[in-house]
Design a protein around this motif. Structure first.
Motif, PDB file in Angstrom:
ATOM      1  N   GLY A 134      -9.635  13.176  -4.352  1.00  0.00           N
ATOM      2  CA  GLY A 134      -9.591  12.578  -3.025  1.00  0.00           C
ATOM      3  C   GLY A 134      -9.768  11.077  -2.997  1.00  0.00           C
ATOM      4  O   GLY A 134      -8.971  10.358  -2.395  1.00  0.00           O
ATOM      5  N   LEU A 135     -10.753  10.583  -3.725  1.00  0.00           N
ATOM      6  CA  LEU A 135     -11.041   9.163  -3.675  1.00  0.00           C
ATOM      7  C   LEU A 135      -9.916   8.351  -4.316  1.00  0.00           C
ATOM      8  O   LEU A 135      -9.598   7.236  -3.879  1.00  0.00           O
ATOM      9  N   MET A 136      -9.286   8.951  -5.347  1.00  0.00           N
ATOM     10  CA  MET A 136      -8.170   8.262  -5.994  1.00  0.00           C
ATOM     11  C   MET A 136      -6.979   8.177  -5.045  1.00  0.00           C
ATOM     12  O   MET A 136      -6.333   7.129  -4.917  1.00  0.00           O
ATOM     13  N   LEU A 137      -6.684   9.290  -4.401  1.00  0.00           N
ATOM     14  CA  LEU A 137      -5.572   9.285  -3.446  1.00  0.00           C
ATOM     15  C   LEU A 137      -5.829   8.277  -2.345  1.00  0.00           C
ATOM     16  O   LEU A 137      -4.931   7.570  -1.902  1.00  0.00           O
ATOM     17  N   PHE A 138      -7.100   8.211  -1.910  1.00  0.00           N
ATOM     18  CA  PHE A 138      -7.463   7.273  -0.854  1.00  0.00           C
ATOM     19  C   PHE A 138      -7.206   5.831  -1.308  1.00  0.00           C
ATOM     20  O   PHE A 138      -6.661   5.024  -0.556  1.00  0.00           O
ATOM     21  N   SER A 139      -7.564   5.533  -2.558  1.00  0.00           N
ATOM     22  CA  SER A 139      -7.332   4.179  -3.072  1.00  0.00           C
ATOM     23  C   SER A 139      -5.850   3.852  -3.091  1.00  0.00           C
ATOM     24  O   SER A 139      -5.423   2.755  -2.713  1.00  0.00           O
ATOM     25  N   LEU A 140      -5.056   4.821  -3.538  1.00  0.00           N
ATOM     26  CA  LEU A 140      -3.612   4.615  -3.576  1.00  0.00           C
ATOM     27  C   LEU A 140      -3.066   4.379  -2.172  1.00  0.00           C
ATOM     28  O   LEU A 140      -2.223   3.514  -1.932  1.00  0.00           O
ATOM     29  N   PHE A 141      -3.621   5.151  -1.237  1.00  0.00           N
ATOM     30  CA  PHE A 141      -3.220   5.045   0.156  1.00  0.00           C
ATOM     31  C   PHE A 141      -3.545   3.643   0.707  1.00  0.00           C
ATOM     32  O   PHE A 141      -2.717   2.996   1.346  1.00  0.00           O
ATOM     33  N   ILE A 142      -4.733   3.164   0.392  1.00  0.00           N
ATOM     34  CA  ILE A 142      -5.105   1.808   0.811  1.00  0.00           C
ATOM     35  C   ILE A 142      -4.134   0.794   0.227  1.00  0.00           C
ATOM     36  O   ILE A 142      -3.688  -0.144   0.894  1.00  0.00           O
ATOM     37  N   GLY A 143      -3.810   0.997  -1.055  1.00  0.00           N
ATOM     38  CA  GLY A 143      -2.862   0.091  -1.689  1.00  0.00           C
ATOM     39  C   GLY A 143      -1.542   0.053  -0.945  1.00  0.00           C
ATOM     40  O   GLY A 143      -0.993  -1.022  -0.652  1.00  0.00           O
ATOM     41  N   LEU A 144      -1.024   1.241  -0.597  1.00  0.00           N
ATOM     42  CA  LEU A 144       0.260   1.317   0.100  1.00  0.00           C
ATOM     43  C   LEU A 144       0.200   0.597   1.433  1.00  0.00           C
ATOM     44  O   LEU A 144       1.070  -0.213   1.765  1.00  0.00           O
ATOM     45  N   ILE A 145      -0.860   0.900   2.209  1.00  0.00           N
ATOM     46  CA  ILE A 145      -0.982   0.310   3.539  1.00  0.00           C
ATOM     47  C   ILE A 145      -1.099  -1.210   3.443  1.00  0.00           C
ATOM     48  O   ILE A 145      -0.367  -1.958   4.105  1.00  0.00           O
ATOM     49  N   SER A 146      -2.011  -1.678   2.568  1.00  0.00           N
ATOM     50  CA  SER A 146      -2.255  -3.120   2.557  1.00  0.00           C
ATOM     51  C   SER A 146      -1.034  -3.868   2.019  1.00  0.00           C
ATOM     52  O   SER A 146      -0.703  -4.942   2.504  1.00  0.00           O
ATOM     53  N   PHE A 147      -0.336  -3.289   1.044  1.00  0.00           N
ATOM     54  CA  PHE A 147       0.848  -3.967   0.521  1.00  0.00           C
ATOM     55  C   PHE A 147       1.978  -3.961   1.547  1.00  0.00           C
ATOM     56  O   PHE A 147       2.754  -4.909   1.622  1.00  0.00           O
ATOM     57  N   THR A 148       2.069  -2.899   2.326  1.00  0.00           N
ATOM     58  CA  THR A 148       3.102  -2.879   3.364  1.00  0.00           C
ATOM     59  C   THR A 148       2.829  -3.957   4.409  1.00  0.00           C
ATOM     60  O   THR A 148       3.731  -4.701   4.809  1.00  0.00           O
ATOM     61  N   LEU A 149       1.552  -4.045   4.833  1.00  0.00           N
ATOM     62  CA  LEU A 149       1.193  -5.100   5.784  1.00  0.00           C
ATOM     63  C   LEU A 149       1.502  -6.473   5.194  1.00  0.00           C
ATOM     64  O   LEU A 149       2.065  -7.345   5.859  1.00  0.00           O
ATOM     65  N   LEU A 150       1.145  -6.626   3.921  1.00  0.00           N
ATOM     66  CA  LEU A 150       1.367  -7.898   3.242  1.00  0.00           C
ATOM     67  C   LEU A 150       2.860  -8.227   3.209  1.00  0.00           C
ATOM     68  O   LEU A 150       3.278  -9.366   3.464  1.00  0.00           O
ATOM     69  N   TYR A 151       3.665  -7.206   2.915  1.00  0.00           N
ATOM     70  CA  TYR A 151       5.117  -7.414   2.862  1.00  0.00           C
ATOM     71  C   TYR A 151       5.637  -7.905   4.210  1.00  0.00           C
ATOM     72  O   TYR A 151       6.359  -8.904   4.289  1.00  0.00           O
ATOM     73  N   VAL A 152       5.253  -7.196   5.266  1.00  0.00           N
ATOM     74  CA  VAL A 152       5.748  -7.571   6.596  1.00  0.00           C
ATOM     75  C   VAL A 152       5.313  -8.995   6.938  1.00  0.00           C
ATOM     76  O   VAL A 152       6.104  -9.820   7.410  1.00  0.00           O
ATOM     77  N   TRP A 153       4.057  -9.269   6.640  1.00  0.00           N
ATOM     78  CA  TRP A 153       3.508 -10.596   6.922  1.00  0.00           C
ATOM     79  C   TRP A 153       4.267 -11.686   6.152  1.00  0.00           C
ATOM     80  O   TRP A 153       4.683 -12.695   6.710  1.00  0.00           O
ATOM     81  N   LEU A 154       4.497 -11.440   4.858  1.00  0.00           N
ATOM     82  CA  LEU A 154       5.205 -12.425   4.037  1.00  0.00           C
ATOM     83  C   LEU A 154       6.632 -12.635   4.529  1.00  0.00           C
ATOM     84  O   LEU A 154       7.123 -13.762   4.629  1.00  0.00           O
ATOM     85  N   VAL A 155       7.313 -11.529   4.856  1.00  0.00           N
ATOM     86  CA  VAL A 155       8.720 -11.659   5.253  1.00  0.00           C
ATOM     87  C   VAL A 155       8.837 -12.405   6.581  1.00  0.00           C
ATOM     88  O   VAL A 155       9.703 -13.266   6.745  1.00  0.00           O
ATOM     89  N   ILE A 156       7.924 -12.102   7.513  1.00  0.00           N
ATOM     90  CA  ILE A 156       7.979 -12.811   8.802  1.00  0.00           C
ATOM     91  C   ILE A 156       7.820 -14.314   8.573  1.00  0.00           C
ATOM     92  O   ILE A 156       8.610 -15.131   9.064  1.00  0.00           O
ATOM     93  N   HIS A 157       6.829 -14.674   7.771  1.00  0.00           N
ATOM     94  CA  HIS A 157       6.607 -16.090   7.512  1.00  0.00           C
ATOM     95  C   HIS A 157       7.788 -16.716   6.765  1.00  0.00           C
ATOM     96  O   HIS A 157       8.286 -17.764   7.149  1.00  0.00           O
ATOM     97  N   ARG A 158       8.218 -16.041   5.725  1.00  0.00           N
ATOM     98  CA  ARG A 158       9.258 -16.618   4.875  1.00  0.00           C
ATOM     99  C   ARG A 158      10.539 -16.836   5.665  1.00  0.00           C
ATOM    100  O   ARG A 158      11.229 -17.849   5.506  1.00  0.00           O
ATOM    101  N   GLN A 159      10.840 -15.860   6.523  1.00  0.00           N
ATOM    102  CA  GLN A 159      12.074 -15.950   7.282  1.00  0.00           C
ATOM    103  C   GLN A 159      11.979 -17.081   8.316  1.00  0.00           C
ATOM    104  O   GLN A 159      12.958 -17.772   8.592  1.00  0.00           O
ATOM    105  N   ARG A 160      10.747 -17.304   8.816  1.00  0.00           N
ATOM    106  CA  ARG A 160      10.571 -18.443   9.737  1.00  0.00           C
ATOM    107  C   ARG A 160      10.673 -19.770   8.992  1.00  0.00           C
ATOM    108  O   ARG A 160      11.194 -20.748   9.531  1.00  0.00           O
ATOM    109  N   VAL A 161      10.183 -19.798   7.760  1.00  0.00           N
ATOM    110  CA  VAL A 161      10.323 -21.032   6.979  1.00  0.00           C
ATOM    111  C   VAL A 161      11.812 -21.310   6.743  1.00  0.00           C
ATOM    112  O   VAL A 161      12.265 -22.459   6.846  1.00  0.00           O
TER     113      VAL A 161
END
Lengths: 47, 247, 210, 227
Positions: free
Chosen positions: B197-224
């Motif tokens: 369970g705890l391992m899956l949870f860590s992987l899940f956190i990784g997925l969520i945070s990287f997805t947020l990071l991706y969206v955030w980076l793309v929004i900024h980059r595209q505005r630049v």
């Protein structure tokens, strides 16, 4: 804290990942500021 | 990630920030903090992989995000080429997403080979998935090079959109050819439900945070990219005025 | 042909900065002006090679902002480059460019004769010709194209006296047959005598275009 | 004129240029043979050479392809002929097909020489049973290479740094051909006990590759060479 085998590899991968993203971000903002200096403020449809 | 500190010259840290991106950036940052906390400290070692499993919490999400990013590039390029939705905005999203995708793919390759060193005893193995990934990495570096070839914005957009669609054409061909080339590859020990369970949870956190990071980076980059396009247009206006003075 | 306030960009530089020009069918227009004024860009734009960034441009009834390909097959351009294959002979080159527009053998032969390309040059590779002979070959290719709009960039450069006479006659004949001709040239005396109108290109704009 | 007529004209013109200049014969073929010799130096083992001969032949083909494509478009850009083709209203699809056809013919000559070099230098043995597979492999793989070469060569033609851009763009794309053609050739030659039946699935991949890039190139070439 769990004892760590291969700690250099594990920590190294985290450092490379987060460091890479941080470097990219800093570079991106630097470019943003450089571009913005050459533009008047009103031309930003998103703000 | 310089989100909260404000520089003296302008009210916001970056001219591409809005309230939404700031909230998104904070969320991504918090997610990554959790990822480090759970991935490195709170989650247990895997029975088979021991501590190597910790690398997967960043490796798997970055691989997924890279593929997603290239998918977004393909779709935006198609949207640009389709006459009814033709807009330079699509081109900038395609370019931003490809660049962030290359970043994530680079992370995938580095973290993957470090994981491989632990699990297989070697940095690299010629299995289908790895080989396809490496080719994809180089292909999109080429795509970014084509974006820098110059010309008007429309020319850049059209040319790079065609390149992006050609890349979409190429990916399955590369994938199947390397798959048949080396039919035997390492079993993926992770994806067989052996994570607790705890391992899956860590992987899940990784997925969520990287997805947020991706969206955030793309929004900024595209505005630049939009800012850069405006700088070009403005430069043209100034040059036009100067040119008219000549006559 | 009608250009209204046309802006065209070359490597970020506004090669044309609001050029306006109207040319009627059958005219021979001479473009003159200093180096870097935008004469070449104006010709390339009319040929559909250079994109219209702003403004309106209609050439031979085709809107260049919408479809540049449509106008291309009806114009003939002689640029700074000759567009010749150095390894092929004069005859091969003229035949190739004639064939691309579906010219007949006889038309191809006539165009070569028109530009005074003697039989002894026919089998010489273009790479071995002098600059003037290459120019003649390129002009022969142009004649074989039967264009409705002729765009020539410094066509007299490198030609000898006989070549210039042949060129002038060719252009007059084309205009008499209903084609429109635009020539950019520094050779004012020669081209001036030929032209029905002279316009001046300065700073990416056209003067005296009324 | 329709696209096929233009394609024939352009192909005939390209082959005539080659016939008059002899760049393929005097420069590319010696280069390719030299690459084959260098492989022998690098591997330094007769058995290994025989074992990897099919792969080396195709690798040498890829390197030579880069050179031939550069040359094919240098001819067009040297004196503004590519511009002139566009002003002539020639359909880009016709240019694409014509240049691909000429490239195909040149690559075919090149591959014959390389295969001969492999027989002489690497002790490759041809078998009657594998001839059909071998010929099919060559036709399918070479068609794909010609299409890809023309497509990316046209894109890089007018660009700054085209000499370095072309390999960066093209080599990843031709990877499936390298793999597929090598495996099919191994099957045809019976390298390491392979039989011709092992090779036919790869032919499917090679044909699919050629078809996709043929169609893609015909459609996209115009927007890639347009300024």
């Amino acid at each position: 804290m769990v004892a760590m085998l291969h700690a250099p590899y594990v920590i190294g991968s985290y450092v490379v990942t987060l460091g890479g993203i941080a470097l990219y971000t800093v570079g991106m903002f630097a470019r943003a500021r450089k571009a913005a200096k050459r533009l008047p403020d009103e031309e930003r449809p998103w703000s | 990630m310089n989100l909260t500190s404000s520089s003296s010259s302008s009210p916001s840290p970056s001219p591409t920030s809005t309230r939404f991106t700031r909230a998104l950036g904070v969320a991504a940052l918090v997610g990554i903090g959790w990822l480090v906390l759970f991935g490195l400290f709170l989650s247990p070692n895997d029975r088979v992989q021991k501590t190597g499993v910790r690398i997967l919490y960043i490796h798997v999400p970055s691989a997924w995000l890279a593929y997603l990013a290239f998918g977004v590039t393909g779709l935006s390029s198609a949207a640009y080429l389709w006459k009814r939705t033709r807009n330079l905005q699509w081109d900038r999203v395609a370019g931003a997403s490809a660049e962030v995708g290359v970043l994530f793919m680079g992370i995938t390759l580095v973290s993957g080979s470090l994981w491989g060193r632990i699990s297989w005893g070697q940095f690299w193995t010629w299995d289908a998935r790895l080989t396809t990934t490496a080719f994809l990495f180089v292909t999109y570096i080429g795509y970014l090079a084509v974006r820098d070839l110059g010309g008007t914005h429309q020319q850049r957009a059209k040319r790079s959109a065609v390149m992006a669609l050609l890349a979409v054409l190429e990916v399955p061909l590369v994938h199947f050819s390397v798959k048949w080339w080396r039919p035997l590859h390492q079993n993926e020990t992770v994806e067989k439900g052996k994570l607790n369970g705890l391992m899956l949870f860590s992987l899940f956190i990784g997925l969520i945070s990287f997805t947020l990071l991706y969206v955030w980076l793309v929004i900024h980059r595209q505005r630049v990219l939009a800012l850069n396009d405006q700088v070009d247009d403005r430069g043209l206006d100034l040059a036009l005025a100067a040119r008219r003075e000549e006559s | 042909m009608r250009l209204v306030d046309v802006v065209a960009v070359l490597g970020g530089f506004p090669a044309l900065a609001g050029a306006s020009l109207t040319v009627e069918r059958g005219e021979i227009v001479l473009l003159r002006g200093p180096n870097g004024a935008g004469k070449t860009s104006l010709l390339r734009l009319c040929a559909g090679l250079l994109a219209v960034e702003r403004g309106q441009a209609t050439v031979l009834g085709c809107d260049l902002t919408l479809d540049r390909a449509a106008v291309r097959r009806r114009v003939g351009l002689l640029g700074h480059a000759n567009g010749l294959y150095a390894d092929l002979t004069v005859g091969d080159n003229v035949r190739f460019w004639g064939d691309t527009v579906g010219a007949t053998e006889r038309e191809i032969a006539a165009s070569m004769e028109r530009m005074g390309l003697a039989n002894r040059l026919m089998d010489v590779p273009v790479g071995r010709l002098s600059a003037g002979q290459r120019r003649r070959t390129a002009l022969a290719c142009l004649v074989a194209r039967r264009a409705e709009l002729w765009l020539l960039d410094e066509p007299h450069a490198g030609l000898d006296a006989a070549g210039r006479d042949e060129l002038d006659q060719t252009l007059r004949a084309a205009a008499a047959a209903g084609a429109t001709v635009m020539v950019a040239s520094h050779e004012l005396e020669r081209a001036g005598a030929l032209a029905s109108r002279v316009v001046e290109v300065v700073g990416g704009q056209v003067r005296g275009a009324a | 004129m329709n696209a096929w007529g233009i394609a024939r004209l352009v192909a005939a013109k390209d082959l005539r240029v080659e016939w008059r200049s002899r760049v393929l014969i005097n420069q590319v073929l010696p280069f390719a043979t030299l690459v084959m010799v260098m492989f022998a130096f690098a591997l330094d083992n007769d058995q290994t050479l025989t074992r990897v001969a099919p792969g080396l032949v195709w690798l040498a083909t890829m390197f030579s392809l880069l050179v031939v494509v550069q040359r094919s478009f240098a001819v067009e850009t040297a004196d503004g002929a590519l511009d002139a083709l566009q002003v002539a209203g020639v359909r880009p699809a016709g240019i694409f097909l014509g240049k691909s056809l000429a490239l195909l013919a040149q690559l075919a000559v090149l591959e014959l020489v390389l295969m001969g070099a492999a027989v002489v230098l690497y002790r490759t043995e041809l078998h009657a049973g594998g001839v059909v597979l071998l010929v099919t492999t060559y036709v399918a793989a070479t068609t794909g290479l010609a299409f890809v070469g023309t497509l990316y060569g046209g894109l890089a033609a007018g660009a700054k740094g085209r000499e370095t851009l072309l390999p960066l763009l093209m080599l990843p794309v031709v990877a499936p051909v390298l793999i597929g053609a090598t495996r099919a050739t191994e099957a045809a030659l019976g390298t390491e006990g392979a039989t011709p039946s092992d090779g036919w699935p790869w032919i499917g991949l090679l044909i699919l590759f050629a078809a996709l890039f043929g169609v893609g190139g015909t459609m996209a070439f115009g927007s890639l060479i347009d300024e």
